[in-house]
Scaffold this motif. Structure first.
Motif, mmCIF file in Angstrom:
data_model
loop_
_atom_site.group_PDB
_atom_site.id
_atom_site.type_symbol
_atom_site.label_atom_id
_atom_site.label_comp_id
_atom_site.label_asym_id
_atom_site.label_seq_id
_atom_site.Cartn_x
_atom_site.Cartn_y
_atom_site.Cartn_z
ATOM 1 N N LEU A 274 90.809 42.072 67.643
ATOM 2 C CA LEU A 274 90.786 41.428 68.956
ATOM 3 C C LEU A 274 89.357 41.120 69.382
ATOM 4 O O LEU A 274 89.092 40.077 69.989
ATOM 5 N N SER A 275 88.443 42.018 69.065
ATOM 6 C CA SER A 275 87.033 41.768 69.365
ATOM 7 C C SER A 275 86.533 40.541 68.608
ATOM 8 O O SER A 275 85.828 39.685 69.164
ATOM 9 N N ILE B 128 94.045 33.573 80.663
ATOM 10 C CA ILE B 128 93.519 34.920 80.920
ATOM 11 C C ILE B 128 93.896 35.369 82.328
ATOM 12 O O ILE B 128 94.289 36.528 82.549
ATOM 13 N N GLN B 129 93.759 34.473 83.298
ATOM 14 C CA GLN B 129 94.119 34.810 84.672
ATOM 15 C C GLN B 129 95.602 35.143 84.787
ATOM 16 O O GLN B 129 95.982 36.096 85.482
ATOM 17 N N THR B 130 96.445 34.382 84.111
ATOM 18 C CA THR B 130 97.883 34.645 84.146
ATOM 19 C C THR B 130 98.207 36.003 83.526
ATOM 20 O O THR B 130 98.995 36.786 84.077
ATOM 21 N N LEU C 50 95.194 33.521 71.762
ATOM 22 C CA LEU C 50 95.365 34.389 72.937
ATOM 23 C C LEU C 50 96.605 35.260 72.820
ATOM 24 O O LEU C 50 96.663 36.353 73.401
ATOM 25 N N ASN C 51 97.600 34.800 72.075
ATOM 26 C CA ASN C 51 98.806 35.606 71.883
ATOM 27 C C ASN C 51 98.533 36.882 71.099
ATOM 28 O O ASN C 51 99.336 37.828 71.159
ATOM 29 N N LEU D 224 88.355 42.704 76.981
ATOM 30 C CA LEU D 224 87.823 41.615 76.161
ATOM 31 C C LEU D 224 88.160 40.257 76.772
ATOM 32 O O LEU D 224 87.315 39.348 76.815
ATOM 33 N N LEU D 225 89.387 40.111 77.250
ATOM 34 C CA LEU D 225 89.786 38.844 77.855
ATOM 35 C C LEU D 225 88.992 38.557 79.130
ATOM 36 O O LEU D 225 88.541 37.429 79.355
#
Length: 540
Positions: A328-329, A353-355, A302-303, A431-432
């Motif tokens: 990233l995809s 993702i929410q953060t 995620l980073n 994407l996230l």
């Protein structure tokens, strides 16, 4: 030619079993004279290896590839019996020439097989006790040398020569010829087992081979090595998986340039079909059972989507280098298709993702809104996102760049290239957020459960889920950079349409995200997925 190849093979076998007093090889530096080929009386049993070496080297210079391969195979017999000959050829540059990218495929393949055969023979020599017997019979080896480990110098020569070509071996794991890849991985397996390669450097290339979707046998062999390393060095495996994901992405782009890069393999059993993660097997075997390792893996992946350090005031080429949307995809597909065995896995990803979207996503949306206002486009910059803005309305026409509401996009004072960079960064958030919607739907996670989740909480028994082998399709398609590498100062209307669609999808997903964050309850997939899917279709 066939007779010559058979003769070389026989001579190579004889050299392997030939005994020579004290292993003298002083004749290596002597020039080849015509007497070697014209005077049979000069050929004696004691000088047989000396004569054969000169003959093999002579045929190794031939242009015919089959003859060169036969000569190299014959030389292997000498290398096995006298590893010092291999060292001398390394110093002369012969080994480097054979391993060169310019070498013929057949010669490279034969070389990899020869090195493998030498390693196996050397391993057998040590394990059988022949090396110790030879050491004990040599009166010149003192007790101090036996204790210090210098008693069997031949044992380290072969590995020392091959490790000098480790970079070339790593490159060959991404060769477009599948036979070369398989033979190279097979050789790496022996080098790793004998401790002749650094696993920290090798693991990313083995991960990269998990992207070899066209050759299951290569993937299976690399997977076996990864599992072995995971059992011995689990922390190292987790530390190198991000580099491995990048390696798999690079591998597919290089080896399969005509195929779409993907982290999922389509599987079908006749009744149902789905996608299987290319990293699914190694995830289940070495990572899925340790919570700390899993969360470390998810965090590292995620980073890659972190855009907080990107400076948009720099040149667009530098920003484009920092933003690798295809990577990233690919990473989003990795996170989507992994076979999770507990609900805490997707919940952990959704939590991050929410953060990210609540902080960085909201800030980036404000940045785009301010830029559009400065460019003359009347965009409401209030916190109320419930209403559609002018670009969202224009996107419904199918050709938003031609609508009168977007006429300012064609004005000279509007920096269309800066807008394109802003939309590229927005695509990383898209994407996230797509990934969040996908995970919620696949694992039936309510909004309430996502909001109540804490990464520090204890795992409960009812959080266990049945790990499925195949997963439904995940839409990770994002239009790549529009003007990278072009020398034009303007964009076509179709390119402007893509930018608008990217912005609109980002705004709609952020609207749903901010609204869902302000209230609890089970939304159960009632997010505005239809609009997002429609825009994704337009982009593709």
């Amino acid at each position: 030619r066939n007779n010559i190849q058979r003769a070389l093979s026989v001579l190579g076998s004889l050299c392997r079993s030939h005994k020579m007093e004290n292993g003298e090889i002083a004749w290596l530096d002597e020039p080849i004279g015509e007497s070697y080929f014209r005077l049979p009386e000069s050929i004696t049993w004691e000088r047989m290896v000396e004569f054969c070496y000169k003959v093999f080297m002579e045929y190794l210079k031939k242009k015919d590839v089959e003859t060169k391969c036969s000569s190299l195979k014959a030389l292997t017999g000498i290398f096995v019996a006298r590893p010092r000959v291999l060292l001398m050829m390394q110093k002369a540059g012969t080994i480097g020439s054979i391993m060169s990218p310019k070498s013929d495929q057949k010669l490279l393949l034969q070389a990899l097989r020869c090195w493998r055969e030498i390693l196996i023979a050397e391993e057998k020599r040590v394990e059988s006790g022949d090396a110790k017997a030879k050491m004990d019979s040599n009166e010149n080896i003192t007790l101090s040398k036996k204790i210090s480990g210098d008693q069997d110098s031949d044992a380290t020569l072969v590995g020392g020569v091959l490790t000098q070509h480790n970079r070339r071996l790593y490159t060959m794991t991404q060769d477009r010829r599948d036979q070369i890849r398989y033979a190279c991985v097979d050789l790496l397996s022996h080098l790793l087992r004998q401790g002749l390669l650094n696993p920290f450097q090798t693991i990313p290339y083995l991960f990269g081979l998990q992207g070899d979707i066209g050759k299951p046998d290569v993937r299976a062999l690399a997977l076996k090595l990864l599992i072995n390393e995971g059992e011995k060095r689990p922390d190292m495996l987790r530390q190198r998986i991000c580099a491995g994901v990048k390696s798999a992405y690079t591998f597919q782009r290089h080896v399969y340039p005509d195929r779409e890069v993907t982290a999922g393999i389509l599987k079908s059993d006749g009744q149902r079909s789905g996608y299987e993660s290319i990293f699914g097997s190694i995830f289940k075997a070495s990572i899925s059972n340790v919570r700390k390792q899993k969360q470390g893996l998810f965090t590292n992946l995620l980073n890659l989507f972190n855009v907080s350090e990107i400076d948009l005031t720099t040149r667009k080429e530098k920003v484009a280098k920092q933003m690798d949307l295809p990577l990233l995809s690919f990473t989003s597909e990795v996170l989507a298709y992994l076979p999770y065995n507990t609900a805490n896995d997707p919940l952990f990803i959704i939590y991050h993702i929410q953060t990210t979207s609540a902080l960085q996503g909201a800030q980036h949306l404000d940045k785009i809104t301010s830029f559009l206002q400065e460019g003359g486009i009347p965009i409401d910059n209030s916190d109320d996102l419930s209403k559609e803005d002018i670009l969202e309305i224009a996107a419904k026409t199918g050709s938003p760049s031609c609508a009168k509401e977007t006429a300012h996009l064609n004005a000279r004072r509007f920096n269309i290239f800066y807008f394109q960079l802003l939309c590229e960064i927005a695509s990383s958030f898209v994407l996230l957020l797509r990934l969040k919607i996908y995970l919620r739907k696949v694992y039936n996670l309510s909004e309430t459960r996502c909001l109540e989740y804490s990464p520090d909480g204890k795992e409960r028994n009812f959080d266990k889920i049945s790990s499925t082998t195949t997963m439904p399709y995940f839409n990770s398609k994002i239009t790549e950079k529009i003007f990278t590498g072009k020398n034009t100062q303007r964009l076509e209307d179709a390119d402007k349409d893509v930018l608008i669609f990217q912005y609109v999808e980002f705004r709609q997903l952020m609207r749903n995200e901010l609204i869902s964050g302000s209230r609890s309850g089970d939304l159960n997939g009632e997010l505005d997925e239809d609009n997002s899917s429609a825009l994704s279709t337009e982009l593709s």
